[in-house]
Design a protein around this motif. Structure first.
Motif, short mmCIF file in Angstrom:
data_model
loop_
_atom_site.label_atom_id
_atom_site.label_comp_id
_atom_site.label_asym_id
_atom_site.label_seq_id
_atom_site.Cartn_x
_atom_site.Cartn_y
_atom_site.Cartn_z
N LEU A 291 1.91 7.56 -9.01
CA LEU A 291 1.22 6.81 -7.73
C LEU A 291 0.99 8.01 -6.70
N ARG A 292 0.19 7.80 -5.90
CA ARG A 292 -0.02 8.67 -4.82
C ARG A 292 0.91 8.47 -3.58
N VAL A 293 2.15 8.66 -3.62
CA VAL A 293 3.14 8.48 -2.60
C VAL A 293 4.12 9.44 -2.37
N VAL B 92 1.22 6.49 1.55
CA VAL B 92 0.62 6.19 0.38
C VAL B 92 -0.72 6.60 0.47
N ASN B 93 -1.14 7.24 -0.66
CA ASN B 93 -2.61 7.90 -0.69
C ASN B 93 -2.71 9.11 0.36
N ARG C 59 -3.54 12.32 2.45
CA ARG C 59 -4.51 13.13 2.36
C ARG C 59 -4.04 14.39 3.41
N GLY D 79 -2.78 8.69 5.89
CA GLY D 79 -2.86 7.71 4.48
C GLY D 79 -2.44 6.20 5.16
N CYS E 136 2.11 17.01 -0.58
CA CYS E 136 0.62 16.84 -1.01
C CYS E 136 0.27 17.85 -2.25
N LEU F 161 1.15 15.85 -5.45
CA LEU F 161 0.60 14.74 -5.81
C LEU F 161 -0.81 15.31 -6.24
N ASP F 162 -1.17 16.52 -6.10
CA ASP F 162 -2.44 17.08 -6.73
C ASP F 162 -1.98 17.94 -7.72
#
Ligand SMILES: [Zn+2]
Length: 138
Positions: free
Chosen positions: A18-20, A38-39, A41, A76, A100, A103-104
């Protein structure tokens, strides 16, 4: 995160795709920042570039001087879907950039160059366990 005295944790560090990320991190003025995104950027990363000791809960016992901007902004949403914009300075800006990166698919050691990189890779080979250093772990 708390069990390992960390100040940030990305979902993929604990096997969740998950992007968290979550954080409980002070900034350089010792103001505590607690929350999640969450999500996320990373929409701003600028200011002075500072090299500071950085560690990671995914690489226990290691740390290396890592260059990061001293200002960062992440946008986000919350778990309830509300838009969120998080501003960070100092240590907290470092935390936001670190999470970040996770998550990448990145780790802080990817940003470490030269003898610092050689030293941390040597330490990684020497000891994958134990705790060390004074830097914050994310
Ligand atoms: Zn980390």
């Amino acid at each position: 995160m708390y069990a390992a005295d960390g100040v940030g944790l990305a979902a993929n560090q604990v096997g969740e795709s998950l992007r968290v990320f979550v954080y409980d991190c002070p900034d350089d003025d010792d103001r505590r920042h607690v929350g999640h995104v969450v999500n996320p950027r990373l929409v701003e990363a600028d200011g002075v570039v500072l090299r500071g000791p950085e560690g990671c809960l995914s690489l226990p016992g290691l740390e290396a001087g890592t260059e990061r901007y001293d200002h960062a902004v992440v946008e986000g949403v919350t778990v309830d879907g509300e838009p969120v914009r998080v501003h960070g300075s100092g240590w907290f800006a470092r935390c936001l950039q670190h999470e970040c990166d996770h998550l990448d698919g990145g780790l802080y050691v990817d940003r470490v160059k030269g003898w610092r990189r050689r030293r941390v890779m040597w330490q990684a080979g020497r000891s994958a366990w134990g705790r060390g250093g004074e830097g914050a772990r994310y």
